[in-house]
Design a protein around this motif. Structure first.
Motif, PDB file in Angstrom:
ATOM      1  N   LEU A  82      -6.686  -7.818  -0.879  1.00 34.47           N
ATOM      2  CA  LEU A  82      -5.939  -7.513  -2.099  1.00 34.47           C
ATOM      3  C   LEU A  82      -4.510  -8.044  -2.011  1.00 34.47           C
ATOM      4  CD1 LEU A  82      -6.020  -6.140  -4.846  1.00 34.47           C
ATOM      5  CD2 LEU A  82      -5.383  -3.995  -3.745  1.00 34.47           C
ATOM      6  N   SER A  83      -3.894  -7.960  -0.840  1.00 32.97           N
ATOM      7  CA  SER A  83      -2.532  -8.469  -0.662  1.00 32.97           C
ATOM      8  C   SER A  83      -2.475  -9.980  -0.847  1.00 32.97           C
ATOM      9  CB  SER A  83      -2.012  -8.102   0.735  1.00 32.97           C
ATOM     10  OG  SER A  83      -1.986  -6.712   0.926  1.00 32.97           O
ATOM     11  N   VAL A  84      -3.450 -10.688  -0.285  1.00 33.20           N
ATOM     12  CA  VAL A  84      -3.478 -12.144  -0.416  1.00 33.20           C
ATOM     13  C   VAL A  84      -3.732 -12.545  -1.868  1.00 33.20           C
ATOM     14  CG1 VAL A  84      -4.743 -14.228   0.251  1.00 33.20           C
ATOM     15  CG2 VAL A  84      -4.167 -12.517   1.978  1.00 33.20           C
ATOM     16  N   LEU A  85      -4.587 -11.820  -2.559  1.00 37.06           N
ATOM     17  CA  LEU A  85      -4.827 -12.095  -3.978  1.00 37.06           C
ATOM     18  C   LEU A  85      -3.535 -11.956  -4.781  1.00 37.06           C
ATOM     19  CD1 LEU A  85      -8.248 -10.461  -4.981  1.00 37.06           C
ATOM     20  CD2 LEU A  85      -7.623 -12.876  -5.054  1.00 37.06           C
ATOM     21  N   LEU A  86      -2.799 -10.887  -4.532  1.00 40.11           N
ATOM     22  CA  LEU A  86      -1.532 -10.679  -5.218  1.00 40.11           C
ATOM     23  C   LEU A  86      -0.543 -11.793  -4.899  1.00 40.11           C
ATOM     24  CD1 LEU A  86      -1.036  -6.829  -4.807  1.00 40.11           C
ATOM     25  CD2 LEU A  86      -1.420  -8.045  -6.942  1.00 40.11           C
ATOM     26  N   ALA A  90      -0.051 -13.369  -8.283  1.00 42.97           N
ATOM     27  CA  ALA A  90       1.107 -12.711  -8.888  1.00 42.97           C
ATOM     28  C   ALA A  90       2.431 -13.333  -8.481  1.00 42.97           C
ATOM     29  CB  ALA A  90       1.104 -11.220  -8.525  1.00 42.97           C
ATOM     30  N   PHE A  91       2.498 -13.988  -7.314  1.00 42.06           N
ATOM     31  CA  PHE A  91       3.775 -14.561  -6.876  1.00 42.06           C
ATOM     32  C   PHE A  91       4.193 -15.788  -7.689  1.00 42.06           C
ATOM     33  CE2 PHE A  91       6.309 -17.411  -4.199  1.00 42.06           C
ATOM     34  CZ  PHE A  91       7.383 -16.596  -3.923  1.00 42.06           C
ATOM     35  N   PRO A  92       3.326 -16.777  -7.925  1.00 41.53           N
ATOM     36  CA  PRO A  92       3.786 -17.978  -8.644  1.00 41.53           C
ATOM     37  C   PRO A  92       3.959 -17.801 -10.147  1.00 41.53           C
ATOM     38  CG  PRO A  92       1.481 -18.200  -8.059  1.00 41.53           C
ATOM     39  CD  PRO A  92       1.959 -16.937  -7.417  1.00 41.53           C
ATOM     40  N   TYR A 168      -6.672  -4.667 -10.800  1.00 43.37           N
ATOM     41  CA  TYR A 168      -5.413  -4.385 -10.101  1.00 43.37           C
ATOM     42  C   TYR A 168      -4.468  -5.576 -10.213  1.00 43.37           C
ATOM     43  CZ  TYR A 168      -2.271  -2.602  -6.496  1.00 43.37           C
ATOM     44  OH  TYR A 168      -1.170  -2.136  -5.832  1.00 43.37           O
ATOM     45  N   VAL A 169      -4.969  -6.768  -9.948  1.00 43.88           N
ATOM     46  CA  VAL A 169      -4.125  -7.965  -9.984  1.00 43.88           C
ATOM     47  C   VAL A 169      -3.640  -8.240 -11.397  1.00 43.88           C
ATOM     48  CG1 VAL A 169      -4.085 -10.460  -9.617  1.00 43.88           C
ATOM     49  CG2 VAL A 169      -5.212  -8.974  -7.946  1.00 43.88           C
ATOM     50  N   PHE A 170      -4.534  -8.107 -12.384  1.00 42.38           N
ATOM     51  CA  PHE A 170      -4.147  -8.360 -13.774  1.00 42.38           C
ATOM     52  C   PHE A 170      -3.048  -7.408 -14.233  1.00 42.38           C
ATOM     53  CE2 PHE A 170      -4.574  -7.240 -18.272  1.00 42.38           C
ATOM     54  CZ  PHE A 170      -4.360  -8.476 -18.862  1.00 42.38           C
ATOM     55  N   ALA A 229       8.086 -11.544   0.197  1.00 42.31           N
ATOM     56  CA  ALA A 229       6.733 -11.170  -0.216  1.00 42.31           C
ATOM     57  C   ALA A 229       5.798 -11.094   0.991  1.00 42.31           C
ATOM     58  CB  ALA A 229       6.205 -12.166  -1.237  1.00 42.31           C
ATOM     59  N   ILE A 230       5.951 -12.032   1.919  1.00 41.97           N
ATOM     60  CA  ILE A 230       5.128 -11.999   3.133  1.00 41.97           C
ATOM     61  C   ILE A 230       5.475 -10.781   3.979  1.00 41.97           C
ATOM     62  CG2 ILE A 230       4.710 -13.150   5.337  1.00 41.97           C
ATOM     63  CD1 ILE A 230       3.243 -14.471   3.090  1.00 41.97           C
ATOM     64  N   GLY A 231       6.762 -10.467   4.076  1.00 40.99           N
ATOM     65  CA  GLY A 231       7.184  -9.302   4.842  1.00 40.99           C
ATOM     66  C   GLY A 231       6.727  -7.989   4.242  1.00 40.99           C
ATOM     67  N   ASN A 232       6.364  -8.029   2.979  1.00 35.99           N
ATOM     68  CA  ASN A 232       5.886  -6.822   2.292  1.00 35.99           C
ATOM     69  C   ASN A 232       4.401  -6.932   1.961  1.00 35.99           C
ATOM     70  OD1 ASN A 232       6.765  -4.258   1.345  1.00 35.99           O
ATOM     71  ND2 ASN A 232       6.584  -4.980  -0.764  1.00 35.99           N
ATOM     72  N   LEU A 233       3.715  -7.833   2.668  1.00 31.02           N
ATOM     73  CA  LEU A 233       2.335  -8.170   2.323  1.00 31.02           C
ATOM     74  C   LEU A 233       1.402  -6.976   2.385  1.00 31.02           C
ATOM     75  CD1 LEU A 233       0.555 -10.680   1.633  1.00 31.02           C
ATOM     76  CD2 LEU A 233      -0.015 -10.775   4.057  1.00 31.02           C
TER      77      LEU A 233
END
Length: 304
Positions: A82-86, A90-92, A168-170, A229-233
């Motif tokens: 789920l973190s990688v999906l976000l 969600a990041f870009p 969740y991602v949407f 974002a990686i530090g809060n993955l």
């Protein structure tokens, strides 16, 4: 002695600045650093009657118990996936939103779009998930009404484990894109407008200006936000996941934050839940340091 005197003179000369920064420093010391001593219960068999220091030491037993538990792989896999999906989705999107908004010349239209995408951020997570349940209801939800109108069958979105992650991602993208794009809009505002004027004179299109001026101009900001974002993955929002979790989608919705809540609050296993939370925090710290050093070696931009 001379250095101490110089430091004292500097403090006296800029006492207003030191007084201004004293409050946030005090806040972090009192509410962030001092409570860190409570992490020691992860290595103890904590008992409220004995207190933190009076409870017996257990070493790494709680960590070992978590690693050997039957659902460790499932919880870790759900959290990472789920973190990688976000991160990938969600990041870009806020970057793209900022780049597109920066190209809108009509002020009123730009303000309307900004207000429209900023507004969801101020909706409470509880209210947001309530809206999701209403919209996706199999009986009265507008989404299922559209599916039926197109000849399909109603879908029990909240009762199917495979729909948890997309929903969740949407919802995360819909709620946070506008507010996250503010940072990139501020970075775009700092780009020298003469660069765009020169590019227009040379016949550059909007896409070429975005590619060769805007993106390089905000690249340091993007890298810093990426490192954060990686530090809060691994720190996925607990509240939304917990509110969306049901007995039938728990196979994909059970993540580390929700598991810590159940173990620590509902079952009162404070030491065990502290060990899981500490494990999560250490993973985040390692990711932050590794990515920061990697980015620093690649182009010199880094968080620290």
């Amino acid at each position: 002695m001379q250095q101490s005197r110089r430091a004292a003179k500097s403090i006296m000369a800029n006492w207003e600045l030191y007084a201004l920064i004293a409050f946030p420093v005090a806040y972090f010391i009192v509410f962030r650093y001092i409570p860190m001593y409570g992490v020691t219960i992860a290595f103890k068999d904590f008992s409220p009657a004995l207190g933190i220091w009076g409870s017996p030491w257990t070493g790494f037993d709680h960590f070992r118990t978590f690693f050997e538990s039957y659902n460790f792989e499932q919880i870790l896999r759900n959290t990472v996936f789920l973190s990688v999906l976000l991160l990938l989705i969600a990041f870009p999107i806020p970057i793209l939103a900022a780049l597109m908004l920066n190209q809108v010349a009509h002020r009123r239209l730009k303000r309307f779009i900004q207000t429209s995408i900023y507004a969801p951020y101020f909706i409470s997570t509880v209210v947001l998930i309530g809206m999701v349940y209403v919209f996706l209801s199999p009986n009265s939800g507008i989404v299922n009404h559209l599916i039926v109108a197109l000849g399909g069958e109603p879908i029990l979105f909240m009762a199917k484990a495979e729909w948890f992650r997309p929903i969740y991602v949407f919802t995360d993208v819909w709620q946070n894109t506008g507010f996250a794009s503010i940072i990139y809009l501020a970075a775009l505002a700092g780009i020298d407008p003469h660069l765009h004027e020169a590019a227009v004179v040379d016949g550059a299109s909007k896409w070429q200006r975005v590619r060769h001026i805007d993106l390089p101009g905000i690249a340091p900001t993007i890298l810093v936000m990426f490192i954060l974002a990686i530090g809060n993955l691994m720190n996925i929002g607990f509240e939304k996941a917990f509110l969306m979790q049901t007995d039938v989608n728990v196979d994909t919705s059970e993540i580390i934050p929700t598991y810590v809540y159940k173990i620590g609050i509902q079952r009162a296993q404070y030491s065990f839940s502290a060990a899981i939370g500490l494990f999560n925090a250490v993973i985040n710290l390692i990711l932050l340091v590794v990515v920061n050093q990697t980015v620093k070696k690649m182009n010199g931009n880094s968080l620290f």
